[in-house]
Structures are given as C-alpha cells and as structure tokens.
Design a protein around this motif. Sequence first.
Motif, PDB file in Angstrom:
ATOM      1  N   LEU A 183     -44.529  11.905 -10.983  1.00  0.00           N
ATOM      2  CA  LEU A 183     -43.120  12.313 -11.006  1.00  0.00           C
ATOM      3  C   LEU A 183     -42.252  11.278 -11.717  1.00  0.00           C
ATOM      4  N   ARG A 184     -42.849  10.487 -12.583  1.00  0.00           N
ATOM      5  CA  ARG A 184     -42.180   9.318 -13.155  1.00  0.00           C
ATOM      6  C   ARG A 184     -40.839   9.633 -13.813  1.00  0.00           C
ATOM      7  N   GLU A 185     -40.736  10.760 -14.503  1.00  0.00           N
ATOM      8  CA  GLU A 185     -39.486  11.071 -15.197  1.00  0.00           C
ATOM      9  C   GLU A 185     -38.358  11.405 -14.223  1.00  0.00           C
ATOM     10  N   HIS A 186     -38.688  11.571 -12.948  1.00  0.00           N
ATOM     11  CA  HIS A 186     -37.681  11.922 -11.947  1.00  0.00           C
ATOM     12  C   HIS A 186     -37.375  10.764 -10.996  1.00  0.00           C
ATOM     13  N   LEU A 187     -37.794   9.549 -11.326  1.00  0.00           N
ATOM     14  CA  LEU A 187     -37.676   8.451 -10.373  1.00  0.00           C
ATOM     15  C   LEU A 187     -36.235   8.160  -9.969  1.00  0.00           C
ATOM     16  N   ASP A 188     -35.279   8.353 -10.888  1.00  0.00           N
ATOM     17  CA  ASP A 188     -33.890   8.092 -10.517  1.00  0.00           C
ATOM     18  C   ASP A 188     -33.404   9.086  -9.470  1.00  0.00           C
TER      19      ASP A 188
END
Length: 205
Positions: A189-194
């Motif tokens: 889910l790296r692109e959603h970490l924020d």
Amino acid sequence: MVASFFYIRGCYFKERQMKHEEEDIIDLLKKGNVACVKMLFDNYYRALCVFALRFLNSFEDAEDVVQEVFVNFWEKKKGCEFSGSLRSFLFGAVNKAALYHLRNSDRMVFEGLETHLNQLMEEEMPESDEDIALRKQKLFREIEALPEKCREVFVAIVLENLSYKEVAEKLNVSVNTVKTHYSRALKQLREHLDIIALLFFSIKK
C-alpha cells in the motif's frame, strides 16, 4: 465533530480520536514527567512509523528512526518550554532522521528526497475533504485486495488499534509474524502511506 465510519470486509470501523491532548503532554514535558513519553507514543508512534516508511525500505529501520526521535526529543526537551504543534515537530524530526539514516546507509529511495514536501508536516492539508475521502475509498478497496493474513494484521493494527502483542494473541501467531505481515501490507500500500498515517488522527471537518 461528526463521527466518520468506513467499511471493510463486512465490518464498520470508526476513525479514532487522539488518546491524549497535546496541551497535557506539553505540560508534563515542561515538568520533566516521563509519563509524557508514553502519551507521545500512544498518539504518534504508529503514524510516524508509517510516515518514515515513505523514505525507508525497511519497516524495522522506520521503527528504529522513530524510536531514536522519541529518545532525543525527551532528552533535549524535558523540563523545557515547548511551543507549537507536537505533531508537526515530530513529523519534521522523523523526516530529518530518515534522511540522515539514508545518507549514512547510502540507500536513497527516490531522487530529490531532501526537497520532498510531505503533506503530513503541514498544519492544514492542501487537499479538500472530498479529495481525501476519494483517496481513502481507493485505499480501502486496496486493503480488501491484500492477502488474507496481511489484511487481517493491517486491519487489527491500523483500524482496530491493537498492539503487536494483542494481534499475535488474537491470530495465535508470534509477534515477529505480525510485524512481517504488517510490513508486507504497508509495502503493498506504499502509494497510500500518507492517507494511512492520517487514519491515526481525527480529521477536521
């Protein structure tokens, strides 16, 4: 504030609120009371680890960086006046610590990291509530697509607010296994970490 709920795999989850008010933490910090460290941990540790993972390849490295920031914060700030936002200060400190770690390890994750502006370091999110809601919907769809064990661990830690030990007992696995599944989920889910980090805070409406 109206409670906000989201739906994953047949269950509804309520966005959590901060366990401790910043004013109370700052007051204990000024008095040199070590209890403020536990309160900081309760409020910010998991979100800061997720934030650090945006810069680092290893969840273990992210945890090490955040723990170091907490130790340094206590050693330098105990018994002192503190003004401003603890949240902004800690995210900024983790950002700098992660960069320092990367310089020493010579493992830059992406070009121009030092000039990367992270939304979580801002007092106000530049995106609208509608934009954030849409991104969260996309995140929740991808959570549902995670491998079963990764999803179970992620939901338990991020959405149910369970500790590693509590998740291990619930799933009858070791704490290290829990950390492994959690790390894999975050990487997927790296692109959603924020947005994941935002789930650890109440969002102003």
